[in-house]
Design an enzyme around this catalytic site. Structure first.
Site, mmCIF file in Angstrom:
data_model
loop_
_atom_site.group_PDB
_atom_site.id
_atom_site.type_symbol
_atom_site.label_atom_id
_atom_site.label_comp_id
_atom_site.label_asym_id
_atom_site.label_seq_id
_atom_site.Cartn_x
_atom_site.Cartn_y
_atom_site.Cartn_z
ATOM 1 N N GLY A 176 -41.348 -27.761 10.227
ATOM 2 C CA GLY A 176 -39.937 -27.523 9.899
ATOM 3 C C GLY A 176 -39.225 -28.793 9.475
ATOM 4 O O GLY A 176 -38.448 -28.798 8.523
ATOM 5 N N GLY A 216 -47.251 -28.222 9.613
ATOM 6 C CA GLY A 216 -47.405 -26.782 9.788
ATOM 7 C C GLY A 216 -48.691 -26.271 9.183
ATOM 8 O O GLY A 216 -49.759 -26.863 9.342
ATOM 9 N N LYS A 245 -43.238 -17.167 2.103
ATOM 10 C CA LYS A 245 -41.933 -16.656 1.678
ATOM 11 C C LYS A 245 -41.158 -17.594 0.769
ATOM 12 O O LYS A 245 -41.055 -18.782 1.052
ATOM 13 C CB LYS A 245 -41.069 -16.428 2.916
ATOM 14 C CG LYS A 245 -41.556 -15.313 3.810
ATOM 15 C CD LYS A 245 -40.600 -15.216 4.963
ATOM 16 C CE LYS A 245 -40.919 -14.054 5.872
ATOM 17 N NZ LYS A 245 -40.086 -14.158 7.089
ATOM 18 N N ARG A 281 -51.296 -34.668 18.818
ATOM 19 C CA ARG A 281 -49.900 -35.127 18.995
ATOM 20 C C ARG A 281 -49.806 -36.224 20.055
ATOM 21 O O ARG A 281 -48.952 -37.093 19.961
ATOM 22 C CB ARG A 281 -49.002 -33.956 19.358
ATOM 23 C CG ARG A 281 -48.771 -33.072 18.155
ATOM 24 C CD ARG A 281 -47.600 -32.158 18.382
ATOM 25 N NE ARG A 281 -47.171 -31.595 17.129
ATOM 26 C CZ ARG A 281 -46.796 -30.334 16.963
ATOM 27 N NH1 ARG A 281 -46.804 -29.505 17.990
ATOM 28 N NH2 ARG A 281 -46.406 -29.905 15.790
HETATM 29 P P1 AMP Z 1 -45.828 -20.793 5.333
HETATM 30 O O1 AMP Z 1 -45.756 -20.882 6.832
HETATM 31 O O2 AMP Z 1 -44.619 -20.208 4.695
HETATM 32 O O3 AMP Z 1 -46.296 -22.074 4.703
HETATM 33 O O4 AMP Z 1 -46.929 -19.682 5.040
HETATM 34 C C1 AMP Z 1 -48.258 -19.848 5.395
HETATM 35 C C2 AMP Z 1 -48.901 -18.509 5.436
HETATM 36 O O5 AMP Z 1 -48.815 -17.876 4.169
HETATM 37 C C3 AMP Z 1 -50.374 -18.619 5.762
HETATM 38 O O6 AMP Z 1 -50.601 -18.023 7.015
HETATM 39 C C4 AMP Z 1 -51.051 -17.838 4.636
HETATM 40 O O7 AMP Z 1 -52.060 -16.978 5.093
HETATM 41 C C5 AMP Z 1 -49.922 -17.039 4.036
HETATM 42 N N1 AMP Z 1 -50.179 -16.705 2.631
HETATM 43 C C6 AMP Z 1 -50.423 -17.550 1.624
HETATM 44 N N2 AMP Z 1 -50.670 -16.891 0.489
HETATM 45 C C7 AMP Z 1 -50.578 -15.573 0.766
HETATM 46 C C8 AMP Z 1 -50.721 -14.383 0.006
HETATM 47 N N3 AMP Z 1 -51.013 -14.439 -1.305
HETATM 48 N N4 AMP Z 1 -50.548 -13.193 0.634
HETATM 49 C C9 AMP Z 1 -50.247 -13.157 1.952
HETATM 50 N N5 AMP Z 1 -50.101 -14.245 2.729
HETATM 51 C C10 AMP Z 1 -50.260 -15.447 2.143
#
Ligand code: AMP
Length: 402
Positions: free
Chosen positions: A382, A359, A204, A37
């Site tokens: 974000g 991220g 999510k 950064r």
């Molecule tokens: P995000 O911050 O929403 O982009 O989520 C990223 C996180 O989702 C990472 O730490 C991944 O380990 C987790 N992730 C991705 N696929 C899966 C899965 N099938 N089951 C559980 N965690 C997951």
């Protein structure tokens, strides 16, 4: 609307108050473990210094309580690292309060081509609340306001919005990193060459809902991976075993599937899954197509899905990607994410424009050593997601138009 940038204003002998994102990871011994950064802010910093400006840099670091100085959240190591990156340039770090008397007197005594790094803005809770009085003190430091902090652009913190508002009548411009982020993210979304493919993954559905809805009418295909796929598959009545599902989002997932069916956008869900009973490196693994048996969790997209996503990506001219396809932090559940990264990199090599969200997705492509193989890897998690949601940022609207 394009924004005026720092290289378009005369900075000679002027005090350029610049908001940067120096929120770098620092270990227990006070050492910076990743200085990206700081390096990413160098084009703006050099542009001001080389043209004989006086540069005042302000940033937050971590999440201090907002009740004054906390040594573990000090920007002092950042100022020291910046001095190493700019040999021959005087970098000062006055006092432990960004609006304290030492900071004010160091700024009034500055010579051309010198830099003052202010202490962590978030030592004052007024930074997060967007307080006008706090902002007015900071605004007094500058003849020109520059915003180069894309990672914080979706937040109306004092240094992002109240400070430029208080500097009305003076030049208020975008830094070169911010300009690059806006160019890639808004061009990818608004002037995309078809076929336009969005790859969405991560933990999510609820986090990506706004992005899915905004992209629905704009993209040709949305490829869904990661844990969020299981909420969609559950909505379709499939067995998902112990996979991560957001139960309260199942109805919403159904509504999205219906909207996709009625739109010109194809929404593609994984057809097979790499499953484990726990998230650990040596856990036994099974690949399941369709239903996932009781007790098993889908932790990555399976080989058939990877290959199908690869075929779709091979024909893409514009790709945006946000969210890993599986638990990429733990082998062997990193394979699907890596194969998707490789497919996007191949498309990029053939001329597609590719934008990787910040991220976790940026962390994944960094971990694979592939960050250079895309048109752009965003520095904001974000902020880049909110751009995919089609949101406008007040902190950018306030800057002068080009
Ligand atoms: P995000 O911050 O929403 O982009 O989520 C990223 C996180 O989702 C990472 O730490 C991944 O380990 C987790 N992730 C991705 N696929 C899966 C899965 N099938 N089951 C559980 N965690 C997951």
């Amino acid at each position: 609307m394009a924004k005026k940038t720092i290289d378009q204003v005369d900075v000679a002998s002027k005090r350029v108050l610049t908001r940067v994102d120096f929120n770098v990871p620092i270990d227990d011994e006070g050492k910076i473990t990743d200085d990206r950064r700081i390096r990413q802010a160098l084009p703006t910093i050099k542009s001001v210094i080389e043209r004989r400006g006086k540069l005042i840099l302000m940033s937050h670091l971590g999440r201090p309580e907002g009740k004054g100085f906390e040594p573990e959240h000090s920007l002092k190591p950042v100022a020291a690292r910046l001095a190493e990156l700019l040999p021959g340039v005087k970098v000062m770090f006055p006092g432990n309060d960004c609006v304290g008397p030492e900071a004010a007197s160091a700024i009034s005594a500055m010579n051309d081509r010198e830099i003052v790094v202010l202490e962590n803005l978030r030592f004052h809770k007024q930074e997060k609340t967007g307080d006008g009085l706090f902002a007015a003190k900071l605004a007094n430091y500058g003849d020109i306001y520059c915003n180069d902090a894309f990672g914080t652009a979706h937040r109306n913190d004092a240094s992002m919005l109240a400070v430029p508002l208080a500097m009305k009548g003076k030049p208020r411009v975008a830094g070169l990193l911010l300009q690059k982020e806006l160019k890639y993210l808004s061009e990818a979304i608004n002037n995309a060459k078809p076929p336009f493919v969005a790859v969405l993954g991560g933990a999510k559905v609820s986090d990506k809902l706004g992005a899915i809805r905004n992209l629905m009418s704009k993209v040709d295909t949305i490829l869904v991976g990661g844990a969020m796929a299981y909420t969609f598959l559950k909505a379709l009545g499939q067995e998902v075993g112990s996979s991560l599902v957001e139960a309260r989002m199942v109805n919403e997932a159904n509504a999205i599937l219906a909207a996709a069916a009625a739109s010109r956008t194809d929404l593609v869900l994984p057809q097979d899954h790499v499953c484990g009973k726990q998230i650990s490196q040596y856990t036994p693994v099974e690949v399941h197509e369709g239903n996932i048996p009781y007790g098993w969790m889908g932790l990555d997209i399976g080989p058939k899905t990877s290959s199908q996503f690869g075929t779709i990506l091979a024909g893409a001219k514009t790709v945006i990607w946000n969210g890993p396809m599986g638990v990429f932090e733990t082998q062997p559940f990193d394979v699907g994410t890596k194969q998707v990264a490789q497919a996007i990199a191949r498309a990029t090599k053939k001329g597609a424009m590719s934008v990787v969200g910040g991220g976790e997705t940026a962390a994944a492509v960094e971990a694979f050593g592939m960050a250079e193989q895309f048109s752009h890897v965003s520095t904001g998690g974000g902020a880049s997601l909110e751009m995919l949601e089609g949101k406008a940022f007040d902190s950018i609207a306030v800057l002068d138009d080009a």
